[in-house]
Write a protein that holds these residues in place. Structure first.
Motif, PDB file in Angstrom:
ATOM      1  N   TYR A  60      68.075   8.389 -34.724  1.00 42.60           N
ATOM      2  CA  TYR A  60      67.651   8.725 -35.994  1.00 42.60           C
ATOM      3  C   TYR A  60      68.252  10.076 -36.281  1.00 42.60           C
ATOM      4  N   ASP A  61      68.204  10.963 -35.143  1.00 42.79           N
ATOM      5  CA  ASP A  61      68.617  12.341 -35.129  1.00 42.79           C
ATOM      6  C   ASP A  61      70.209  12.611 -35.515  1.00 42.79           C
ATOM      7  N   ALA A  62      70.679  11.658 -34.884  1.00 40.04           N
ATOM      8  CA  ALA A  62      72.230  11.705 -35.078  1.00 40.04           C
ATOM      9  C   ALA A  62      72.554  11.379 -36.386  1.00 40.04           C
ATOM     10  N   MET A  63      71.902  10.341 -37.098  1.00 39.43           N
ATOM     11  CA  MET A  63      72.135   9.976 -38.208  1.00 39.43           C
ATOM     12  C   MET A  63      71.862  10.931 -39.302  1.00 39.43           C
ATOM     13  N   PHE A  64      70.612  11.723 -39.149  1.00 37.26           N
ATOM     14  CA  PHE A  64      70.314  12.746 -39.765  1.00 37.26           C
ATOM     15  C   PHE A  64      71.312  13.939 -39.933  1.00 37.26           C
ATOM     16  N   ARG A  65      71.817  14.303 -38.877  1.00 35.55           N
ATOM     17  CA  ARG A  65      72.893  15.271 -38.826  1.00 35.55           C
ATOM     18  C   ARG A  65      74.042  14.897 -39.433  1.00 35.55           C
ATOM     19  N   GLU A  66      74.212  13.421 -39.212  1.00 34.06           N
ATOM     20  CA  GLU A  66      75.794  13.201 -39.818  1.00 34.06           C
ATOM     21  C   GLU A  66      75.503  12.952 -41.584  1.00 34.06           C
ATOM     22  N   GLY A  67      74.402  12.603 -41.983  1.00 34.17           N
ATOM     23  CA  GLY A  67      74.142  12.856 -43.151  1.00 34.17           C
ATOM     24  C   GLY A  67      74.156  14.213 -43.902  1.00 34.17           C
ATOM     25  N   TYR A  68      73.693  15.129 -43.401  1.00 36.06           N
ATOM     26  CA  TYR A  68      73.675  16.514 -43.899  1.00 36.06           C
ATOM     27  C   TYR A  68      75.215  17.046 -43.791  1.00 36.06           C
ATOM     28  N   LEU A  69      75.806  16.625 -42.810  1.00 34.73           N
ATOM     29  CA  LEU A  69      77.302  16.876 -42.657  1.00 34.73           C
ATOM     30  C   LEU A  69      78.015  16.437 -43.962  1.00 34.73           C
ATOM     31  N   ALA A  70      77.507  15.047 -44.127  1.00 35.10           N
ATOM     32  CA  ALA A  70      78.403  14.534 -45.442  1.00 35.10           C
ATOM     33  C   ALA A  70      77.879  15.457 -46.506  1.00 35.10           C
ATOM     34  N   PRO A 108      70.879   4.987 -51.024  1.00 34.76           N
ATOM     35  CA  PRO A 108      69.485   5.261 -51.103  1.00 34.76           C
ATOM     36  C   PRO A 108      68.801   5.466 -49.692  1.00 34.76           C
ATOM     37  N   VAL A 109      69.277   4.658 -48.649  1.00 37.76           N
ATOM     38  CA  VAL A 109      68.695   4.749 -47.439  1.00 37.76           C
ATOM     39  C   VAL A 109      68.899   6.286 -46.850  1.00 37.76           C
ATOM     40  N   ARG A 110      70.241   6.645 -46.889  1.00 37.08           N
ATOM     41  CA  ARG A 110      70.542   7.982 -46.613  1.00 37.08           C
ATOM     42  C   ARG A 110      69.612   9.018 -47.263  1.00 37.08           C
ATOM     43  N   TYR A 111      69.645   8.794 -48.736  1.00 37.84           N
ATOM     44  CA  TYR A 111      68.451   9.613 -49.328  1.00 37.84           C
ATOM     45  C   TYR A 111      67.052   9.618 -48.702  1.00 37.84           C
ATOM     46  N   GLN A 112      66.681   8.711 -48.331  1.00 35.03           N
ATOM     47  CA  GLN A 112      65.212   8.334 -47.934  1.00 35.03           C
ATOM     48  C   GLN A 112      65.337   9.072 -46.477  1.00 35.03           C
ATOM     49  N   LEU A 113      66.439   9.039 -45.787  1.00 40.87           N
ATOM     50  CA  LEU A 113      66.271   9.804 -44.152  1.00 40.87           C
ATOM     51  C   LEU A 113      66.260  11.294 -44.346  1.00 40.87           C
ATOM     52  N   LEU A 114      67.409  11.690 -45.428  1.00 39.62           N
ATOM     53  CA  LEU A 114      67.418  13.251 -45.567  1.00 39.62           C
ATOM     54  C   LEU A 114      66.570  13.917 -46.482  1.00 39.62           C
ATOM     55  N   PHE A 115      66.288  13.453 -47.469  1.00 38.99           N
ATOM     56  CA  PHE A 115      65.403  14.047 -48.348  1.00 38.99           C
ATOM     57  C   PHE A 115      63.991  13.573 -48.646  1.00 38.99           C
ATOM     58  N   GLN A 116      63.566  12.444 -47.920  1.00 41.99           N
ATOM     59  CA  GLN A 116      62.071  12.151 -48.006  1.00 41.99           C
ATOM     60  C   GLN A 116      61.380  12.038 -46.569  1.00 41.99           C
ATOM     61  N   ARG A 117      60.275  12.089 -46.602  1.00 41.71           N
ATOM     62  CA  ARG A 117      59.524  12.307 -45.290  1.00 41.71           C
ATOM     63  C   ARG A 117      58.708  10.768 -45.006  1.00 41.71           C
ATOM     64  N   THR A 118      59.542   9.876 -44.552  1.00 44.04           N
ATOM     65  CA  THR A 118      59.027   8.583 -44.539  1.00 44.04           C
ATOM     66  C   THR A 118      58.953   7.646 -43.191  1.00 44.04           C
ATOM     67  N   ILE A 119      59.820   8.402 -42.220  1.00 43.64           N
ATOM     68  CA  ILE A 119      59.763   7.746 -40.863  1.00 43.64           C
ATOM     69  C   ILE A 119      58.902   8.669 -39.987  1.00 43.64           C
ATOM     70  N   PRO A 120      57.538   8.251 -39.714  1.00 45.84           N
ATOM     71  CA  PRO A 120      56.718   8.958 -39.147  1.00 45.84           C
ATOM     72  C   PRO A 120      57.185   9.328 -37.639  1.00 45.84           C
ATOM     73  N   GLU A 121      57.785   8.565 -37.070  1.00 47.57           N
ATOM     74  CA  GLU A 121      58.188   8.628 -35.550  1.00 47.57           C
ATOM     75  C   GLU A 121      59.117   9.525 -35.408  1.00 47.57           C
ATOM     76  N   PHE A 122      59.822  10.109 -36.600  1.00 52.15           N
ATOM     77  CA  PHE A 122      61.056  11.034 -36.532  1.00 52.15           C
ATOM     78  C   PHE A 122      61.004  12.309 -36.987  1.00 52.15           C
ATOM     79  N   THR A 123      61.112  13.353 -36.145  1.00 53.94           N
ATOM     80  CA  THR A 123      61.262  14.546 -36.575  1.00 53.94           C
ATOM     81  C   THR A 123      62.857  15.214 -36.038  1.00 53.94           C
ATOM     82  N   PRO A 124      63.359  15.892 -36.857  1.00 50.90           N
ATOM     83  CA  PRO A 124      64.542  16.365 -36.659  1.00 50.90           C
ATOM     84  C   PRO A 124      64.516  17.359 -35.654  1.00 50.90           C
TER      85      PRO A 124
END
Lengths: 206, 206
Positions: A60-70, A108-124
């Motif tokens: 998840y963290d790698a995806m988060f990073r990639e999303g913000y780089l994009a 939308p899924v990227r939006y969810q990961l980047l801008f919403q707080r919806t995956i409880p088990e993940f913190t960047p």
DNA sequence: GTCTATAATCTGATAGAC
DNA sequence: GTCTATCAGATTATAGAC
């Protein structure tokens, strides 16, 4: 050196895994990511993924990073546009808003990961979070250059724009019901920013 | 009749279970609801819950229904206020916005269940959905009575208000960073509604 | 670096005794 | 209506052979 080649190969596999994770997450939802499926998709056993990532959260963290780089890359030419002298403020703001809206609703899924707080088990991780902060700073510098400077006004802008994207994503996915309103919202915000002295809620004083 | 008493007792237990579910969900997140925990909380085995609800999804459904009933009740006196002739439009709209904002932010998990689409395994039953629709109609009738009639304007209002609540909940929970902006947003929307003839995105024409 | 095997836990749900 | 027992499945993660 073979050390380099090995590292490059390893990084390529990591990238491949992350790409497959994006695919899966678009099909099954952000929370529905399962390591077994992910292993299947890249042609290895789920357990072997642990050779590349220490945990699911790291993926998840790698995806988060990639999303913000994009996100940052997506904004780069906006900054370039803003630096041109011949474009007027309203045009720049409209374009900026549309680009943001489009970036969000196109995935939308990227939006969810980047801008919403919806995956409880993940913190960047701090490193990935820094990438996010940098993207935000780029954005607020852009707006500051145009004249949106105080925090409250910036907050109002972000609320309106994320509100539009949220509604679009959750109530009319793939449609244009709220994207049609972007220009109208921007003009409204511009007008307001010109007239409004900073005011608190009037009803609180009643 | 003992038939009635039995039914009442049963309903009381159902209510108790739903209340416990709300508690749990506020502690562990909406998706984190586990039937074993729920059983513990009400003093019975998880399996016994199936005497009252046919599935976990039915429990979410009862919560969804209860939430929208609360929303409708919350709005009842807003309607009463709007019917008073002496209150001016701006006042009513500000009050309405604040009430909505407060209803949402006072219980983030409820907001998530009612207004966001974040539990994949749950879809409201037709009966519960009807309750939701009724609450929305009440709301849009209220706005229509004040002058917000066309769909686009209504959409703009909803986007701005949910945008403010979203930002407040996810970026400053318990604070007032965005609640402070509610009046400013409402005034902005009022001004815009007066001036704007219906316009589509101007940049699309460029 | 990838595999098999498996641990350790969690999940929602059902069958049947009482 | 509540219990015990249990199913059938998922999950992340680890150990050790190759």
């Amino acid at each position: 050196m073979s050390r380099d080649r090995r590292a490059a190969r390893r990084q390529a596999t990591r990238d491949e895994i992350v790409a497959a994770a994006w695919e899966l997450v678009r099909e099954q939802g952000l929370a529905g990511l399962a390591l077994r499926d992910l292993g299947d998709r890249v042609g290895m056993k789920a357990q072997s993924l642990y050779s590349y990532f220490a945990s699911k959260s790291e993926i998840y963290d790698a995806m988060f990073r990639e999303g913000y780089l994009a996100f940052a890359a997506h904004n780069d030419d906006l900054v370039a546009l803003a630096d041109r002298v011949d474009a007027d403020t309203a045009t720049i703001l409209r374009r900026t808003a549309h680009r943001f809206f489009e970036f969000c609703t196109s995935d939308p899924v990227r939006y969810q990961l980047l801008f919403q707080r919806t995956i409880p088990e993940f913190t960047p991780s701090p490193e990935s979070y820094a990438v996010a902060v940098q993207a935000y700073e780029q954005m607020s510098e852009l707006l500051a250059g145009i004249g949106v400077r105080d925090q409250a006004t910036l907050d109002l802008w972000s609320a309106v724009l994320t509100g539009l994207t949220d509604q679009q994503i959750s109530n009319d996915p793939g449609g244009a019901r709220w994207s049609r309103l972007v220009d109208r919202a921007v003009d409204m915000l511009i007008t307001e920013s010109h007239t409004a002295a900073t005011t608190d809620n009037e009803s609180e004083k009643a």
